[in-house]
Design a protein around this motif. Structure first.
Motif, PDB file in Angstrom:
ATOM      1  N   SER A  77      60.744  41.003  56.274  1.00  0.00           N
ATOM      2  CA  SER A  77      61.556  42.063  55.675  1.00  0.00           C
ATOM      3  C   SER A  77      62.541  41.469  54.677  1.00  0.00           C
ATOM      4  O   SER A  77      63.072  40.372  54.892  1.00  0.00           O
ATOM      5  CB  SER A  77      62.313  42.810  56.776  1.00  0.00           C
ATOM      6  OG  SER A  77      63.225  43.729  56.214  1.00  0.00           O
ATOM      7  N   PRO A  78      62.817  42.173  53.572  1.00  0.00           N
ATOM      8  CA  PRO A  78      63.805  41.666  52.605  1.00  0.00           C
ATOM      9  C   PRO A  78      65.221  41.659  53.173  1.00  0.00           C
ATOM     10  O   PRO A  78      66.100  40.976  52.663  1.00  0.00           O
ATOM     11  CB  PRO A  78      63.685  42.630  51.426  1.00  0.00           C
ATOM     12  CG  PRO A  78      63.111  43.881  52.019  1.00  0.00           C
ATOM     13  CD  PRO A  78      62.207  43.430  53.124  1.00  0.00           C
ATOM     14  N   THR A  79      65.435  42.440  54.250  1.00  0.00           N
ATOM     15  CA  THR A  79      66.745  42.457  54.915  1.00  0.00           C
ATOM     16  C   THR A  79      66.581  41.992  56.354  1.00  0.00           C
ATOM     17  O   THR A  79      65.508  42.152  56.958  1.00  0.00           O
ATOM     18  CB  THR A  79      67.362  43.870  54.905  1.00  0.00           C
ATOM     19  OG1 THR A  79      66.471  44.765  55.578  1.00  0.00           O
ATOM     20  CG2 THR A  79      67.588  44.344  53.477  1.00  0.00           C
TER      21      THR A  79
END
Length: 215
Positions: A77-79
């Motif tokens: 996930s990008p976060t």
């Protein structure tokens, strides 16, 4: 609580595993048979590999790869997610499967290692000690004999242990007796094998003693 006989039984099993005993896999038999019916994506094989395979083994079909039989892991996930996904696996069963927790602390050979969501990818060898799983105010502790922790970039951690027993199942008196007994065996060992077995016993019981906070 775990009796002295139970501690000894666990120790013998751990010693046997240390001498290359095949791991039991009965608990996964049903799951494996079910997955045979499911079709997963094709393995990503380069053209160069295919060409080399035809040259080396022209009469054989292309081999199968793990990705032919396994579901792909979730993408990174990008976060950073709020929870860590933990799979805690023993030779014959899942102790935790895709459990969402705040963090875990594992007894790595390099020292106690905390793993939170977003941890860098890591492979850690485990030594006898306490594995603790934290989720809010709930803390579950296990004594593990050995194994590995695989921390992935997508905030998934796979923990594989030879043996794991909830900490509250141990009898402190029996642990004290075990420390004394294996120290005596180590001092009276007649050969290297007896000494090695006694050293393992001392290491395991000393780690248990420390985990239980007894002397």
């Amino acid at each position: 609580m775990l009796s002295r006989q139970g501690v000894r039984s666990g120790l013998r099993a751990w010693c046997a595993a240390a001498t290359a005993r095949p791991l039991l896999a009965r608990g996964f038999a049903d799951a494996a048979s079910e997955k045979k019916e499911k079709v997963f994506g094709e393995a990503q094989v380069t053209d160069k590999f295919k060409e080399d395979w035809k040259k080396i083994a022209p009469n054989f079909d292309m081999p199968k790869f793990p990705s032919n039989f396994m579901e792909a892991r979730p993408p990174v996930s990008p976060t950073i997610p709020a929870k860590l996904t933990v799979n805690f696996v023993l030779p014959s069963q899942y102790e935790l499967q895709a459990k969402q927790v705040d963090y875990v602390i594992v007894p790595a050979t390099s020292g106690q290692m905390g793993v939170l969501p977003g941890h860098v990818p890591t492979i850690a060898e485990l030594k006898p000690g306490i594995l603790s799983v934290h989720d809010g105010t709930e803390v579950k502790q296990y004594f593990v004999s050995s194994g590995f922790a695989f921390v992935h970039a997508n905030s998934v951690t796979d923990i594989v242990a030879i043996e794991a027993v909830p900490l509250d199942r141990f009898d402190p008196d029996e642990v004290r007796k075990g420390v004394q007994e294996y120290n005596q065996k180590m001092n009276s060992a007649k050969d290297d094998l007896e000494k090695a077995e006694a050293q393992i016993g001392v290491q395991v019981h000393s780690a248990l003693q420390s985990a239980l906070g007894i002397s």
